[in-house]
Motif scaffolding. Structure first.
Motif, PDB file in Angstrom:
ATOM      1  N   GLU A  52      10.245  -5.552   0.143  1.00  0.00           N
ATOM      2  CA  GLU A  52      10.646  -4.152   0.291  1.00  0.00           C
ATOM      3  C   GLU A  52      12.138  -3.990   0.577  1.00  0.00           C
ATOM      4  O   GLU A  52      12.655  -2.872   0.553  1.00  0.00           O
ATOM      5  CB  GLU A  52       9.827  -3.491   1.403  1.00  0.00           C
ATOM      6  CG  GLU A  52       8.383  -3.237   1.001  1.00  0.00           C
ATOM      7  CD  GLU A  52       7.549  -2.703   2.153  1.00  0.00           C
ATOM      8  OE1 GLU A  52       8.004  -2.808   3.316  1.00  0.00           O
ATOM      9  OE2 GLU A  52       6.452  -2.191   1.903  1.00  0.00           O
ATOM     10  N   GLU A  53      12.837  -5.092   0.852  1.00  0.00           N
ATOM     11  CA  GLU A  53      14.285  -5.027   1.051  1.00  0.00           C
ATOM     12  C   GLU A  53      15.049  -5.051  -0.274  1.00  0.00           C
ATOM     13  O   GLU A  53      16.257  -4.816  -0.301  1.00  0.00           O
ATOM     14  CB  GLU A  53      14.754  -6.197   1.926  1.00  0.00           C
ATOM     15  CG  GLU A  53      14.362  -6.081   3.387  1.00  0.00           C
ATOM     16  CD  GLU A  53      15.067  -4.928   4.096  1.00  0.00           C
ATOM     17  OE1 GLU A  53      16.150  -4.516   3.635  1.00  0.00           O
ATOM     18  OE2 GLU A  53      14.527  -4.432   5.094  1.00  0.00           O
TER      19      GLU A  53
ATOM     20  N   TRP B 206      11.584  -0.137   0.187  1.00  0.00           N
ATOM     21  CA  TRP B 206      10.757   0.536   1.198  1.00  0.00           C
ATOM     22  C   TRP B 206      11.116   2.008   1.318  1.00  0.00           C
ATOM     23  O   TRP B 206      10.238   2.855   1.507  1.00  0.00           O
ATOM     24  CB  TRP B 206      10.885  -0.162   2.557  1.00  0.00           C
ATOM     25  CG  TRP B 206      12.238  -0.109   3.213  1.00  0.00           C
ATOM     26  CD1 TRP B 206      13.215  -1.052   3.145  1.00  0.00           C
ATOM     27  CD2 TRP B 206      12.755   0.943   4.039  1.00  0.00           C
ATOM     28  NE1 TRP B 206      14.317  -0.666   3.871  1.00  0.00           N
ATOM     29  CE2 TRP B 206      14.061   0.554   4.438  1.00  0.00           C
ATOM     30  CE3 TRP B 206      12.253   2.162   4.490  1.00  0.00           C
ATOM     31  CZ2 TRP B 206      14.861   1.348   5.256  1.00  0.00           C
ATOM     32  CZ3 TRP B 206      13.051   2.960   5.311  1.00  0.00           C
ATOM     33  CH2 TRP B 206      14.338   2.544   5.686  1.00  0.00           C
ATOM     34  N   LEU B 207      12.416   2.330   1.191  1.00  0.00           N
ATOM     35  CA  LEU B 207      12.834   3.726   1.273  1.00  0.00           C
ATOM     36  C   LEU B 207      12.384   4.486   0.025  1.00  0.00           C
ATOM     37  O   LEU B 207      11.907   5.631   0.119  1.00  0.00           O
ATOM     38  CB  LEU B 207      14.349   3.810   1.433  1.00  0.00           C
ATOM     39  CG  LEU B 207      14.951   5.218   1.516  1.00  0.00           C
ATOM     40  CD1 LEU B 207      14.322   6.015   2.653  1.00  0.00           C
ATOM     41  CD2 LEU B 207      16.472   5.138   1.693  1.00  0.00           C
ATOM     42  N   GLY B 208      12.513   3.849  -1.131  1.00  0.00           N
ATOM     43  CA  GLY B 208      12.054   4.485  -2.358  1.00  0.00           C
ATOM     44  C   GLY B 208      10.563   4.783  -2.331  1.00  0.00           C
ATOM     45  O   GLY B 208      10.122   5.861  -2.751  1.00  0.00           O
TER      46      GLY B 208
ATOM     47  N   LYS C 120       6.172   8.781  -1.715  1.00  0.00           N
ATOM     48  CA  LYS C 120       4.980   9.308  -1.050  1.00  0.00           C
ATOM     49  C   LYS C 120       5.193  10.748  -0.583  1.00  0.00           C
ATOM     50  O   LYS C 120       4.254  11.537  -0.537  1.00  0.00           O
ATOM     51  CB  LYS C 120       4.613   8.423   0.140  1.00  0.00           C
ATOM     52  CG  LYS C 120       4.105   7.044  -0.243  1.00  0.00           C
ATOM     53  CD  LYS C 120       3.868   6.189   0.990  1.00  0.00           C
ATOM     54  CE  LYS C 120       3.426   4.782   0.623  1.00  0.00           C
ATOM     55  NZ  LYS C 120       3.267   3.923   1.829  1.00  0.00           N
ATOM     56  N   GLN C 121       6.449  11.071  -0.234  1.00  0.00           N
ATOM     57  CA  GLN C 121       6.769  12.431   0.201  1.00  0.00           C
ATOM     58  C   GLN C 121       7.093  13.353  -0.976  1.00  0.00           C
ATOM     59  O   GLN C 121       7.459  14.510  -0.773  1.00  0.00           O
ATOM     60  CB  GLN C 121       7.972  12.397   1.155  1.00  0.00           C
ATOM     61  CG  GLN C 121       7.754  11.587   2.417  1.00  0.00           C
ATOM     62  CD  GLN C 121       9.022  11.488   3.242  1.00  0.00           C
ATOM     63  OE1 GLN C 121       9.580  12.494   3.682  1.00  0.00           O
ATOM     64  NE2 GLN C 121       9.505  10.268   3.464  1.00  0.00           N
TER      65      GLN C 121
ATOM     66  N   ARG D 291       7.185  -2.030   9.286  1.00  0.00           N
ATOM     67  CA  ARG D 291       7.009  -1.150   8.134  1.00  0.00           C
ATOM     68  C   ARG D 291       6.786   0.291   8.599  1.00  0.00           C
ATOM     69  O   ARG D 291       7.310   1.232   8.010  1.00  0.00           O
ATOM     70  CB  ARG D 291       5.832  -1.630   7.281  1.00  0.00           C
ATOM     71  CG  ARG D 291       5.646  -0.804   6.014  1.00  0.00           C
ATOM     72  CD  ARG D 291       4.543  -1.351   5.134  1.00  0.00           C
ATOM     73  NE  ARG D 291       4.961  -2.562   4.464  1.00  0.00           N
ATOM     74  CZ  ARG D 291       4.403  -3.753   4.669  1.00  0.00           C
ATOM     75  NH1 ARG D 291       3.424  -3.882   5.536  1.00  0.00           N
ATOM     76  NH2 ARG D 291       4.821  -4.804   4.012  1.00  0.00           N
ATOM     77  N   ARG D 292       6.008   0.452   9.675  1.00  0.00           N
ATOM     78  CA  ARG D 292       5.780   1.793  10.212  1.00  0.00           C
ATOM     79  C   ARG D 292       7.090   2.398  10.718  1.00  0.00           C
ATOM     80  O   ARG D 292       7.360   3.580  10.533  1.00  0.00           O
ATOM     81  CB  ARG D 292       4.743   1.737  11.334  1.00  0.00           C
ATOM     82  CG  ARG D 292       4.343   3.119  11.846  1.00  0.00           C
ATOM     83  CD  ARG D 292       3.051   3.071  12.645  1.00  0.00           C
ATOM     84  NE  ARG D 292       3.131   2.192  13.791  1.00  0.00           N
ATOM     85  CZ  ARG D 292       2.445   1.055  13.913  1.00  0.00           C
ATOM     86  NH1 ARG D 292       1.631   0.662  12.951  1.00  0.00           N
ATOM     87  NH2 ARG D 292       2.566   0.310  14.996  1.00  0.00           N
TER      88      ARG D 292
END
Length: 236
Positions: free
Chosen positions: A15-16, A51-53, A58-59, A224-225
């Motif tokens: 995720e990085e 991870w940000l993408g 999701k939003q 991750r959370r």
């Protein structure tokens, strides 16, 4: 349980990796530990950690731009080359399995044919694992014939593949060392360059650990959370 934990750790590290998104919101640059990302403007592309993408997807604040290597036609050609070239691994991202899995789970709508992509990635992984098994069997046969095993070289092997064979490879290299009576050198490398170490019995695991980040502090689930909460707060 251990295999599931390793898979979770590999996904966390994957995720990085940097990906492109097409934003659906206005926001000034985000200052994160990894660096500064943005600014973000509607319908314009920006590079962010995976991870940000995924969190923004999701939003419904962005669409994810798929990397070129995940194109189904490209994957089909990679699979063909993997099957045709014995002992040679095609050049794929170190975390190709994890990245594909994460994108297919969260952004399947971005894929023209998600089921085909998923099947191709699984086939590529299976073919490569079979190559590794045959390579290890060849090393074993060499030692049993009384010859020395001085090195093993696996270019472009992925994180999950290294993690899967790490335990067995550690024992095998130790056994080969004992049987051959000589020092064993293991070399592994991909795009980042080769990794070479003089090994004792536990050496192979330490090499794999450097590439996969094994033993890093902090449970991936909690971190991750934290990432997801930071993404929500930072873009509100």
């Amino acid at each position: 349980m251990a295999a599931q934990s390793r898979s979770s750790e590999m996904e966390f590290l994957a995720e990085e990796m940097i990906v492109e998104i097409e934003a659906r919101f206005n926001h000034p640059p985000l200052k994160l530990i990894r660096g500064t990302f943005g600014p973000f403007y509607p319908n314009q592309r920006a590079k962010v950690p995976l991870w940000l993408g995924l969190s923004l997807k999701k939003q419904k604040k962005c669409r994810l731009v798929l990397p070129e290597w995940l194109d189904s036609e490209h994957l089909a050609e990679v699979l063909r080359q993997e099957r045709a070239q014995e002992g040679i691994f095609q050049d794929l991202p170190f975390y190709y399995v994890e990245i594909a899995t994460l994108l297919l789970a969260t952004a399947a709508d971005e894929f023209p044919m998600p089921d085909r992509t998923r099947s191709l990635v699984e086939d590529i992984e299976n073919v490569r694992m079979e190559k590794i098994r045959r390579g290890l069997q060849g090393m074993s046969d060499t030692v049993l014939r009384g010859r020395s095993v001085m090195s093993t070289k696996m270019n472009h092997v992925g994180a999950m593949e290294i993690t899967t064979v790490r335990g067995f490879l550690t024992e095998a290299m130790g056994l080969f060392y004992t049987l051959s009576g000589q020092e064993v050198v293991a070399q592994g490398g991909g795009r980042e360059g080769g990794v070479g170490r003089r090994l004792g019995v536990g050496g192979a695991a330490s090499v794999a650990g450097e590439r996969t980040g094994s033993g890093r502090n902090g449970p991936p689930r909690k971190l991750r959370r934290f990432r997801e909460e930071a993404a929500r707060e930072g873009t509100n």
